[in-house]
Design an enzyme around this catalytic site. Structure first.
Site, short mmCIF file in Angstrom:
data_model
loop_
_atom_site.label_atom_id
_atom_site.label_comp_id
_atom_site.label_asym_id
_atom_site.label_seq_id
_atom_site.Cartn_x
_atom_site.Cartn_y
_atom_site.Cartn_z
N HIS A 159 0.81 -1.22 0.00
CA HIS A 159 0.00 0.00 0.00
C HIS A 159 0.84 1.28 0.00
O HIS A 159 0.36 2.34 0.40
CB HIS A 159 -0.94 0.03 1.21
CG HIS A 159 -2.10 -0.91 1.12
ND1 HIS A 159 -1.95 -2.27 1.26
CD2 HIS A 159 -3.43 -0.70 0.93
CE1 HIS A 159 -3.14 -2.85 1.16
NE2 HIS A 159 -4.04 -1.93 0.94
N ASP A 211 0.58 -0.80 -7.73
CA ASP A 211 0.20 -1.04 -6.35
C ASP A 211 -0.99 -1.98 -6.28
O ASP A 211 -1.87 -1.95 -7.14
CB ASP A 211 -0.15 0.28 -5.66
CG ASP A 211 -0.16 0.17 -4.15
OD1 ASP A 211 -1.21 -0.15 -3.58
OD2 ASP A 211 0.89 0.39 -3.53
N GLY A 212 -1.03 -2.80 -5.25
CA GLY A 212 -2.13 -3.75 -5.07
C GLY A 212 -3.45 -3.09 -4.72
O GLY A 212 -4.49 -3.75 -4.77
N HIS A 213 -3.43 -1.82 -4.37
CA HIS A 213 -4.67 -1.09 -4.08
C HIS A 213 -4.68 0.20 -4.87
O HIS A 213 -4.06 1.19 -4.47
CB HIS A 213 -4.78 -0.78 -2.59
CG HIS A 213 -6.17 -0.40 -2.16
ND1 HIS A 213 -6.92 0.56 -2.81
CD2 HIS A 213 -6.95 -0.85 -1.14
CE1 HIS A 213 -8.09 0.68 -2.22
NE2 HIS A 213 -8.13 -0.16 -1.20
N HIS A 269 -11.86 -6.89 -5.26
CA HIS A 269 -12.08 -6.00 -4.11
C HIS A 269 -12.81 -4.75 -4.57
O HIS A 269 -12.35 -4.02 -5.45
CB HIS A 269 -10.71 -5.66 -3.51
CG HIS A 269 -10.77 -4.91 -2.23
ND1 HIS A 269 -10.92 -3.53 -2.19
CD2 HIS A 269 -10.66 -5.31 -0.94
CE1 HIS A 269 -10.90 -3.13 -0.93
NE2 HIS A 269 -10.74 -4.19 -0.16
N GLU A 321 -13.70 -8.83 0.62
CA GLU A 321 -14.41 -7.55 0.45
C GLU A 321 -14.73 -7.28 -1.03
O GLU A 321 -14.59 -6.15 -1.51
CB GLU A 321 -13.56 -6.40 1.01
CG GLU A 321 -13.18 -6.60 2.48
CD GLU A 321 -12.36 -5.47 3.05
OE1 GLU A 321 -12.57 -5.11 4.21
OE2 GLU A 321 -11.49 -4.93 2.32
N GLU A 337 -19.21 -2.25 2.00
CA GLU A 337 -18.31 -1.44 2.81
C GLU A 337 -18.59 0.05 2.59
O GLU A 337 -18.84 0.50 1.47
CB GLU A 337 -16.86 -1.75 2.43
CG GLU A 337 -15.84 -1.00 3.27
CD GLU A 337 -14.42 -1.25 2.83
OE1 GLU A 337 -13.54 -0.45 3.22
OE2 GLU A 337 -14.17 -2.22 2.10
N CYS A 339 -16.59 2.49 2.57
CA CYS A 339 -15.63 3.06 1.62
C CYS A 339 -16.03 2.77 0.18
O CYS A 339 -15.75 3.58 -0.72
CB CYS A 339 -14.22 2.53 1.89
SG CYS A 339 -13.39 3.30 3.30
N CYS A 414 -10.25 2.82 7.84
CA CYS A 414 -10.34 3.54 6.57
C CYS A 414 -11.66 4.28 6.42
O CYS A 414 -11.70 5.36 5.81
CB CYS A 414 -10.15 2.57 5.40
SG CYS A 414 -11.25 1.15 5.42
#
Length: 658
Positions: A159, A211-213, A269, A321, A337, A339, A414
């Protein structure tokens, strides 16, 4: 809008430029978008109340919560000004600080005198962030403190770029709101470090990776808009186009299974997918890339048709998620979620600006009032990470981030600062201009301004929405010599509307909405008045029959609000045996003393008497014993956003009818 002047708060730089239009998306005069954000001041009504709670309670408590969770001390440790051990279970804890700074910056832009303490907190936290940054621009306390300074060795889970994205967004907000550059300088140094580090093979840059997110991509586009530095836009495109090529192992979870331009379904996700698609839309907007626009439109349609809950919530699985299969929309195990709801709003707003189409603001409205707003308690002190559509009788809650009970804070925190930043910038999502007119996307009490035909236009709106469908608009400023178009969104849920302009009244037949917009073109003058009445009656809604989880059920809606029943309103038994009578009238009953003042829906049903079949709860098909109707019960439904504010207990949105 806050205009610097002699009495401005100390947060605002004396040399600050005019920050309008203030908000997370700022389009340049040559950006090829259909619409550009207008300037709105929210002065009363439903959203002013929710924003006041955010301003007076939620945001001010942020620094103390970040201190107790260790986020702020981690920054001190990274700066070498404190001793101790890293606190936190995740490598992305820095992002909670950045999201709070963004929220506080948007809030301080309101110029309230009572926010002086908040301005001090912002200055203090900005200084902490700047002190923790390494000389070459890198900043991530997890890797600086726990990994011996090792960088970019775990892009799937680390992250680092995700945190950088939230830092950039906070810096842009801080600069737009105050004119100050302290945080923007930090973000630019980090962005320059990233740009020198990541690139295609043969570019001379050491890492070809993503990036993984996703998050840094949309942030880089906004940094380009703020600074004019084209390298940031090109870097965002590089990251978007490199996802899906197996650099992270090829998993859908982190958007690496298929290149986004080839995707036909949202997957993996949910928050990762939606932040990525916000960046796709940003790039399509700035570059005119038709393939990216088509991709964004295709995936938005697939998402809304097959993977969106009635509340606008997104995400079917607690595990990872993520989105499930098409029409896999469970109730009690819905993840939804908070977010993800925020990311959906951010993406849909970008789509509305790019295309000018009202359907994107329809989804924003549904998500704002339901899937998003449920994420924070009415007092602004407790939160939901997940937002199920049902809590069963006898539910055992193990607590933690996936609790169905409101929580003060989370290990993975978050969602709370994410809610704070959206509420603090909410006015940004309500209106737009296109050079030839003003478009009202969301109905709030306040004042909308834009430039039309090179002249200022201002329209004041007054409404008791969402409790009442009447919106009164008064023109306060307009060019005297030209006609222009005032466009009002007629929501997808509205079956009939009426509009009065002066003494002239039109209905849905004589003034129909086109593609969701009621377009009123004339030479407007100050004092001109428009009254829009949207028919707002309670209704029953059924799901597509392919949604197995709620087949044979209906939900109650009124206006933009989804309703639910709570155990606290139905003493004498649980909710699992409640059956709605679809022939019973639905009566709207405004109750000023309930949950801060809500319109409840009163109807009727019965409580099933289910025969005991013995030790085995199954019976051969066709041999089920009859289950006669039980006692008749009155049902009271409340807006879904207000559930879990009185006491713990069962809740459900979808009610069986047989």
């Amino acid at each position: 809008m806050h205009s610097p002047g002699p009495a401005v708060p100390p947060f605002i730089s004396p040399s600050a430029p005019d920050p309008s239009p203030l908000g997370p998306v700022r389009l340049g005069p040559t950006t090829p978008a259909a619409l550009a954000p207008a300037v709105t001041e929210v002065s009363g009504g439903f959203w002013a109340t929710r924003r006041e709670v955010n301003a007076s309670t939620s945001i001010p408590q942020g620094p103390a919560l970040l201190e107790s969770a260790g986020n702020l001390n981690n920054l001190r440790l990274a700066a070498g000004t404190a001793e101790g051990a890293f606190q936190g279970a995740y490598p992305f804890v820095d992002s909670d600080v950045y999201k709070w700074l963004e929220a506080a910056s948007w809030q301080l832009a309101q110029g309230r005198a009572e926010d002086d303490k908040l301005a001090d907190d912002v200055r203090r936290l900005v200084s902490l962030v700047a002190d923790a940054q390494q000389p070459d621009g890198y900043l991530n306390t997890w890797f600086q403190l726990l990994k011996g300074g090792e960088r970019y060795k775990d892009l799937r889970w680390g992250h680092e770029l995700y945190c950088a994205g939230h830092l950039i967004q906070a810096a842009v907000a801080h600069h737009r709101a105050s004119g100050r550059t302290e945080l923007l300088d930090v973000a630019v140094r980090f962005a320059d470090h990233i740009d020198a580090t990541f690139g295609l093979p043969g570019s001379g840059k050491p890492i070809d990776g993503v990036d993984g997110h996703p998050e840094v991509e949309t942030a880089l586009v906004e940094l380009y808009r703020e600074t004019g530095e084209r390298r940031y836009l090109d870097l965002a495109r590089y990251f978007v186009d490199r996802l899906g090529h197996g650099l992270l192992g090829g998993e859908a979870y982190c958007q690496d299974r298929v290149p986004v331009r080839q995707a036909t379904q949202v997957e993996g996700h949910a928050v990762r997918q939606l932040y990525l698609l916000a960046a796709v839309t940003d790039l399509a907007t700035e570059t005119g890339d038709g393939e990216l626009r088509t991709t964004a439109e295709r995936l938005w349609e697939a998402m809304t048709r097959t993977k969106t809950h009635l509340t606008g919530g997104l995400g079917a699985h607690h595990d990872e998620e993520d989105f499930g299969d098409p029409y896999e929309l469970p109730s009690e195990r819905a993840y939804c979620e908070t977010c993800a709801a925020i990311a959906s709003i951010q993406w849909s707003w970008r789509m509305a600006l790019l295309t000018g189409e009202a359907r994107y603001s329809d989804l924003i409205e549904r998500t704002l009032y339901n899937g998003f707003l449920a994420g924070v308690s009415l007092d602004g002190e407790r939160w939901l990470y997940v937002n199920p559509l049902q809590v069963r009788d006898g539910h055992t809650d193990t607590g933690g981030d996936q609790s169905a009970r409101r929580t003060r804070w989370f290990r993975c925190a978050c969602c709370p600062p994410n809610v704070m930043r959206l509420l603090a910038s909410l006015e940004h999502y309500t209106a737009s201009g296109d050079g030839g007119g003003l478009q009202i996307h969301q109905y709030v009490t306040g004042r909308h301004t834009a430039e039309v035909h090179g002249a200022p236009v201002a329209v004041r709106a007054e409404t008791d929405y969402p409790w009442d469908g009447r919106v009164t608009l008064t023109v306060e400023d307009a060019p005297a010599d030209r006609a222009w178009t005032l466009s009002l969104r007629v929501p997808q849920w509205c079956t009939a509307h009426q509009v009065r302009i002066g003494d002239t009244v039109h209905d849905s037949t004589t003034a129909p909405a086109t593609d969701g917009w009621l377009r009123l073109e004339r030479r407007w003058a100050p004092g001109d008045r428009v009254v829009l009445d949207l028919r707002m009656e309670p209704r029953l809604t059924a799901a597509d029959p392919r949604v197995d989880a709620v087949r044979g059920c209906v939900a109650i809606e009124r206006g933009p609000l989804v309703y639910c029943v709570e155990q606290v309103d139905h003493p004498g038994g649980g909710l699992d045996d409640i059956v709605l009578d679809p022939t019973a009238p639905l009566t709207a009953d405004h109750r000023p003393g309930l949950l801060g003042g809500v319109t409840a829906i009163v109807t009727a049903g019965h409580r099933r008497r289910v025969p005991d079949t013995g030790w085995w709860p199954y019976t051969p098909a066709g041999q089920e014993p009859p289950a006669p109707d039980g006692e008749r019960v009155a049902l009271t439904a409340i807006p879904y956003y207000a559930w879990a504010n009185r006491q713990d207990g069962s809740m459900r949105v979808w009610l069986p009818t047989s």
